[in-house]
Write a protein that holds these residues in place. Structure first.
Motif, PDB file in Angstrom:
ATOM      1  N   MET A   1      73.700 -12.684  35.535  1.00  0.00           N
ATOM      2  CA  MET A   1      74.066 -12.800  34.123  1.00  0.00           C
ATOM      3  C   MET A   1      74.813 -14.110  33.850  1.00  0.00           C
ATOM      4  O   MET A   1      75.711 -14.489  34.608  1.00  0.00           O
ATOM      5  CB  MET A   1      74.938 -11.611  33.709  1.00  0.00           C
ATOM      6  CG  MET A   1      75.333 -11.618  32.237  1.00  0.00           C
ATOM      7  SD  MET A   1      76.437 -10.249  31.825  1.00  0.00           S
ATOM      8  CE  MET A   1      75.304  -8.872  31.927  1.00  0.00           C
ATOM      9  N   SER A   2      74.449 -14.784  32.755  1.00  0.00           N
ATOM     10  CA  SER A   2      75.127 -16.007  32.327  1.00  0.00           C
ATOM     11  C   SER A   2      75.298 -15.989  30.809  1.00  0.00           C
ATOM     12  O   SER A   2      74.361 -15.656  30.082  1.00  0.00           O
ATOM     13  CB  SER A   2      74.333 -17.255  32.733  1.00  0.00           C
ATOM     14  OG  SER A   2      74.231 -17.370  34.137  1.00  0.00           O
ATOM     15  N   PHE A   3      76.503 -16.309  30.343  1.00  0.00           N
ATOM     16  CA  PHE A   3      76.747 -16.453  28.901  1.00  0.00           C
ATOM     17  C   PHE A   3      78.085 -17.162  28.707  1.00  0.00           C
ATOM     18  O   PHE A   3      78.902 -17.280  29.629  1.00  0.00           O
ATOM     19  CB  PHE A   3      76.734 -15.105  28.171  1.00  0.00           C
ATOM     20  CG  PHE A   3      77.863 -14.181  28.547  1.00  0.00           C
ATOM     21  CD1 PHE A   3      79.105 -14.264  27.909  1.00  0.00           C
ATOM     22  CD2 PHE A   3      77.688 -13.209  29.531  1.00  0.00           C
ATOM     23  CE1 PHE A   3      80.131 -13.419  28.247  1.00  0.00           C
ATOM     24  CE2 PHE A   3      78.725 -12.361  29.881  1.00  0.00           C
ATOM     25  CZ  PHE A   3      79.953 -12.461  29.234  1.00  0.00           C
ATOM     26  N   ILE A   4      78.324 -17.630  27.490  1.00  0.00           N
ATOM     27  CA  ILE A   4      79.572 -18.323  27.142  1.00  0.00           C
ATOM     28  C   ILE A   4      80.116 -17.723  25.845  1.00  0.00           C
ATOM     29  O   ILE A   4      79.372 -17.483  24.894  1.00  0.00           O
ATOM     30  CB  ILE A   4      79.344 -19.838  26.960  1.00  0.00           C
ATOM     31  CG1 ILE A   4      78.929 -20.479  28.293  1.00  0.00           C
ATOM     32  CG2 ILE A   4      80.598 -20.522  26.426  1.00  0.00           C
ATOM     33  CD1 ILE A   4      78.547 -21.950  28.164  1.00  0.00           C
ATOM     34  N   VAL A   5      81.422 -17.486  25.812  1.00  0.00           N
ATOM     35  CA  VAL A   5      82.127 -17.068  24.603  1.00  0.00           C
ATOM     36  C   VAL A   5      83.173 -18.136  24.309  1.00  0.00           C
ATOM     37  O   VAL A   5      84.058 -18.395  25.134  1.00  0.00           O
ATOM     38  CB  VAL A   5      82.809 -15.693  24.786  1.00  0.00           C
ATOM     39  CG1 VAL A   5      83.671 -15.359  23.558  1.00  0.00           C
ATOM     40  CG2 VAL A   5      81.774 -14.604  25.025  1.00  0.00           C
ATOM     41  N   GLN A   6      83.067 -18.763  23.145  1.00  0.00           N
ATOM     42  CA  GLN A   6      83.974 -19.852  22.794  1.00  0.00           C
ATOM     43  C   GLN A   6      85.359 -19.319  22.427  1.00  0.00           C
ATOM     44  O   GLN A   6      85.524 -18.169  22.019  1.00  0.00           O
ATOM     45  CB  GLN A   6      83.405 -20.659  21.608  1.00  0.00           C
ATOM     46  CG  GLN A   6      82.069 -21.316  21.880  1.00  0.00           C
ATOM     47  CD  GLN A   6      82.132 -22.385  22.964  1.00  0.00           C
ATOM     48  OE1 GLN A   6      83.202 -22.914  23.258  1.00  0.00           O
ATOM     49  NE2 GLN A   6      80.986 -22.703  23.561  1.00  0.00           N
ATOM     50  N   ASP A   7      86.357 -20.199  22.587  1.00  0.00           N
ATOM     51  CA  ASP A   7      87.734 -19.849  22.249  1.00  0.00           C
ATOM     52  C   ASP A   7      87.858 -19.478  20.767  1.00  0.00           C
ATOM     53  O   ASP A   7      87.266 -20.124  19.891  1.00  0.00           O
ATOM     54  CB  ASP A   7      88.650 -21.043  22.568  1.00  0.00           C
ATOM     55  CG  ASP A   7      90.109 -20.739  22.310  1.00  0.00           C
ATOM     56  OD1 ASP A   7      90.529 -19.617  22.607  1.00  0.00           O
ATOM     57  OD2 ASP A   7      90.817 -21.639  21.822  1.00  0.00           O
TER      58      ASP A   7
END
Length: 536
Positions: free
Chosen positions: A342-348
């Protein structure tokens, strides 16, 4: 495991910190028994001569000193034995709490607590036995042997030979008894686990007509355990028999020597010899008690060593933002792969809804962020730092997880809200009024001052949910990331809108993750992550 390693495991740090106290106790005990053996022996040896005023004065002084010394020694001994046992319990309870900090498991906590209490109690018995009986017997045996060596070299050498052979017997039998006790204890815990599984599976046992077979298995286990107990107890019988046999042989030599030779100061000599024989016999009995206690303590050494392992190597205590990044993360629980590459990004400071079918890994995802599991593949970053390098306590202050599990204490509602926060109660009342949530508890006789029953059974599910959400919101002041697991579940439509408003307002400068099946909150989010799309 040898005695040194056992002492280090259970009380090594205590011994290092209190070495002067322990040394003082040993020296005081040694001089106490010099006073007892030599003083009483001397007084009794003068009974056959004329008793004068000086004799009476000596007797009274000796009696007073012995009485005072007996209390002081008993006090020091009681403090030492209780301190050591308490220290080992604290050490293992701390280990229990720390061990699964980054490798969480659903434990049978009652079993772990019972084992810590039971085994440290055995260790305490061993410590008490050693200081109260075994160590004094050893002192007296060495002291009386030294006195007799001075009085008569030949008999003194006989006693030295007796003690040397007794020492060899003890070393040999210690290993045998310990081996049997370790085997007995390990079988006991395995049998306990099996019995626990069988009792918890009674319904299936009845439905499948397996109750007779289960009973036979229990009987077989108990018969095997009985055999191990017998072998352990009988090995204790051997050490007592060997030690008495050894004493009788050397006493035979001494009696023969008395018969053939004239002994000076015979009364004092006999008194000292009686001290030697009585303490030798007592020592043999006490070793038969001490060694099994040590064996039981040794049987759990591997368990405690594992408990004391600390896998948390994080040092970083400074994260500047609340962004999250998963990079090629995979995780399996009990060989069942839940998250795969699994790969993902959640921004600040973004607001993200995490959705997916039941069992897709939504809750597991949050546990990975919080370092509740460390046996995953890939990398997880928080504030641009790998979470493995972040101090766990610091991470859990910066990431607040408001889960679905409602654990309420038998305290007022307002204290349950305040649990883990310690804010002024007026702050809580203000927060409740701010979002019109105080009315939820108006159905209770005493409102937010109503005592929660165990598990919160006197509260509605909606009340319980609001308590947990408020508890989490109050923790948000110093956090960078707030995670809400099904925050609207169990709430009516009116309360759901209040909760949405509270989450958005109170966490507006933080990153927000909402795990949900409820589409009502999704329009308020900046982004939606569907785990079925990113969990390959």
């Amino acid at each position: 495991m040898n005695i040194i390693k056992l002492l280090d495991l259970y009380s090594g740090e205590y011994i290092k910190e209190n070495k002067f106290y322990i040394l003082f106790f040993i020296i005081f005990t040694f001089f106490y028994y010099i006073l007892e053996v030599v003083g009483i022996g001397f007084i009794l040896s003068k009974l056959n001569s004329k008793i004068n005023q000086q004799y009476v004065i000596y007797f009274l002084i000796l009696s007073l000193v012995l009485v005072i010394s007996t209390y002081i020694r008993g006090y020091l001994e009681s403090k030492l034995s209780s301190d050591i046992a308490t220290f080992s319990r604290k050490k293992f309870f701390k280990g229990l709490l720390q061990r699964y900090k980054t490798n969480y498991q659903d434990l049978n906590i009652g079993k772990s607590i019972n084992r810590i209490f039971a085994v440290t109690l055995e260790y305490r018995f061993a410590v008490i036995n050693f200081f109260k009986l075994t160590l004094p017997c050893i002192f007296i045996l060495l002291l009386t042997t030294g006195i007799i060596l001075k009085l008569n070299l030949h008999i003194g050498l006989f006693l030295l030979g007796c003690l040397f052979i007794a020492f060899l017997i003890t070393i040999r039998e210690y290993n045998i008894i310990s081996k049997h006790k370790i085997s007995q204890e390990k079988f006991f815990y395995n049998s306990f686990d099996n019995l626990n599984d069988q009792v918890n599976n009674l319904m299936n046992s009845y439905l499948n007509n397996e109750n007779k077979n289960e009973q036979n298995r229990i009987n077989d286990d108990q018969d095997k355990y009985k055999e191990k107990v017998f072998n352990a107890e009988n090995s204790v019988n051997y050490i007592n028999t060997y030690l008495i046999f050894n004493l009788m042989i050397f006493l035979s030599f001494i009696v023969y020597y008395f018969y053939k030779n004239k002994i000076n100061d015979k009364i004092f000599f006999v008194v000292v010899l009686i001290y030697f024989v009585s303490n030798y016999i007592t020592l043999g009995k006490e070793l038969g008690i001490l060694i099994p206690h040590l064996g039981i303590s040794m049987a759990s050494s591997d368990y405690f060593y594992n408990l004391l392992k600390n896998n948390d190597n994080g040092k970083i205590k400074n994260t500047k933002a609340g962004n999250i990044k998963f990079k090629n993360v995979s995780f399996a629980y009990n060989r069942n792969k839940i998250i795969n590459n699994m790969s993902f990004i959640v921004q600040d400071k973004s607001k993200v809804a995490i959705i997916g079918r039941s069992g897709s890994g939504k809750t597991t995802l949050t546990k990975l962020m919080l370092k509740l599991y460390d046996n995953y593949e890939g990398n997880i970053y928080f504030g641009d730092q790998n979470i493995k390098n972040i101090d766990t306590d610091y991470l859990r202050k910066k990431i607040i997880y408001v889960n679905q599990r409602t654990n309420l204490l038998e305290r007022p509602v307002i204290d349950n809200i305040n649990y883990g926060n310690n804010v002024d109660k007026q702050v809580i009342i203000h927060l409740l009024n701010k979002y019109n949530l105080l009315e939820i508890f108006q159905g209770l006789k005493n409102g937010v001052n109503e005592i929660c029953s165990v598990g919160g059974t006197n509260l509605s599910l909606g009340m319980q949910k609001v308590i947990i959400l408020l508890r989490g919101i109050l923790k948000s002041n110093n956090s960078q990331l707030m995670i809400f697991d099904e925050p609207l579940a169990g709430l009516d439509a009116k309360t759901r809108q209040k909760i949405i408003k509270m989450i958005l307002n109170e966490c507006k400068n933080k990153t927000i993750l909402v795990i949900t099946h409820d589409e009502e909150i999704i329009p308020y989010m900046d982004k939606t992550l569907n785990l079925q799309d990113i969990n390959k």
